[in-house]
Design an enzyme around this catalytic site. Structure first.
Site, short mmCIF file in Angstrom:
data_model
loop_
_atom_site.label_atom_id
_atom_site.label_comp_id
_atom_site.label_asym_id
_atom_site.label_seq_id
_atom_site.Cartn_x
_atom_site.Cartn_y
_atom_site.Cartn_z
N ASN A 9 0.90 -1.11 -0.01
CA ASN A 9 -0.06 -0.13 0.04
C ASN A 9 0.89 1.17 -0.10
OD1 ASN A 9 -1.93 1.93 0.56
ND2 ASN A 9 -2.43 1.38 2.52
N TRP A 10 1.03 1.71 -1.15
CA TRP A 10 2.00 2.71 -1.27
C TRP A 10 1.56 4.16 -0.52
CZ3 TRP A 10 4.08 2.94 -7.16
CH2 TRP A 10 4.93 1.68 -7.00
N LYS A 11 0.47 4.15 -0.12
CA LYS A 11 -0.29 5.63 0.19
C LYS A 11 -0.14 6.71 -0.60
CE LYS A 11 -0.41 3.33 4.69
NZ LYS A 11 -0.33 3.25 6.17
N HIS A 96 -9.70 1.22 4.39
CA HIS A 96 -8.55 1.46 5.16
C HIS A 96 -8.63 2.35 6.39
CE1 HIS A 96 -4.38 2.62 6.40
NE2 HIS A 96 -3.89 1.49 5.65
N GLU A 98 -6.98 4.68 7.65
CA GLU A 98 -6.88 6.34 7.35
C GLU A 98 -8.12 6.79 6.45
OE1 GLU A 98 -3.09 5.65 5.23
OE2 GLU A 98 -2.33 4.97 7.36
N GLU A 167 -5.93 -5.15 10.27
CA GLU A 167 -4.79 -3.71 10.55
C GLU A 167 -5.20 -3.20 12.02
OE1 GLU A 167 -2.60 -2.64 6.50
OE2 GLU A 167 -4.35 -1.28 6.96
N SER A 213 3.11 -2.18 10.65
CA SER A 213 4.49 -2.05 10.78
C SER A 213 5.02 -3.50 10.42
CB SER A 213 4.67 -1.87 12.38
OG SER A 213 4.51 -0.46 12.40
N GLY A 235 4.74 1.30 4.86
CA GLY A 235 6.16 1.73 4.71
C GLY A 235 7.12 0.84 3.88
#
Ligand code: PGA
Length: 251
Positions: A9-11, A96, A98, A167, A213, A235
């Protein structure tokens, strides 16, 4: 039997040029050393049409990080599921944390997004997970169960296209990973809910990814759990070597 999947997931990272470079690099390293699991990269919308032609789709699937809750029309700035599918992408991350927290995506909105994604042949990677306060109060099961309502309204055939991603919000981008025991406990619970809603065969066929993470140094012990079928990686998906390190946890 269910698939093991490692999805990136590159965000909101990487310019178009940087994204194409990363996709090419990943394609090269995974073509030279084939993965033992399905690999997906979920990129910002603008990258999709350029990334799909540079990856071998036998090795790397491509997905969006979101799609609109409307089919088409006067919704300035939105991108529909049909548009995502027209780039050659096969997946879309939905729900997600976010998106839920910063863009106020409700269960009703997510219901619409899931339906439109499926209607356009996209496989939703549907995210669920509790915030720290909910875990501290021991409410994580309740929270996750309520979030699953968006996909449990689907019939069995439709649900067969869903990938779930657990998540825990307290583990996302914080460096604080769930322990393998915490991940296994929740994944087994989620699978039991799928079995209760549909049947054991459907539950056994559902891929449930862990996210939060996840990195090369902890992926192996997380993925070794019987109910953890891979990861959704933020990340650590931004560098080909780190992402490959996680993919290699299945070797
Ligand atoms: P992280 O993000 O790997 O950077 O913690 C995971 C995610 O949000 O999907």
């Amino acid at each position: 039997m269910r698939k093991n999947i490692v999805a990136g997931n590159w965000k909101m990272n990487k310019t178009l040029q940087e994204g194409i470079e990363l996709a090419k690099e990943l394609n090269e390293v995974l073509s030279a050393d084939k993965p033992n699991c399905d690999v997906v990269i979920c990129t910002p919308f603008i990258h999709l049409a350029c990334v799909t032609p540079v990856v071998n789709k036998e090795i790397i699937g491509v997905g969006a990080e979101n799609c609109a809750d409307k089919a088409s029309g006067a919704y300035t700035g939105e991108v529909s599921a049909a548009m995502v599918a027209s780039t050659g992408a096969q997946y879309v991350i939905l729900g997600h944390s976010e998106r839920r927290a910063y863009y106020h995506e409700t269960v009703e909105i997510l219901d619409e997004k899931v339906k439109l994604a499926l209607a356009n042949g996209l496989k939703p990677i549907f995210c669920i997970g509790e915030v720290l306060e909910e875990r501290e109060q021991g409410k994580q099961n309740e929270v996750v169960k309520a979030q699953l309502a968006s996909v449990f309204s689907l019939n069995e055939g439709e649900f067969g296209n869903i990938v779930l991603a657990y998540e825990p919000v307290w583990a996302i981008g914080t460096g604080k990973t769930a322990t393998p025991e915490q991940a296994q406990e929740m994944h087994a619970y989620i699978r039991s809910l799928v079995a209760e809603r549909y049947c054991k065969a459907v539950a056994d066929n559902t891929s449930i990814l862990y996210g939060g993470s996840c990195k090369p140094s902890n992926a192996k012990e997380l993925f070794a759990n019987p109910d953890v079928d891979g990861g959704l990686i933020g990340g650590a998906s931004l560098k080909a070597a780190d992402f490959k390190g996680i993919i290699d946890a299945f070797k």
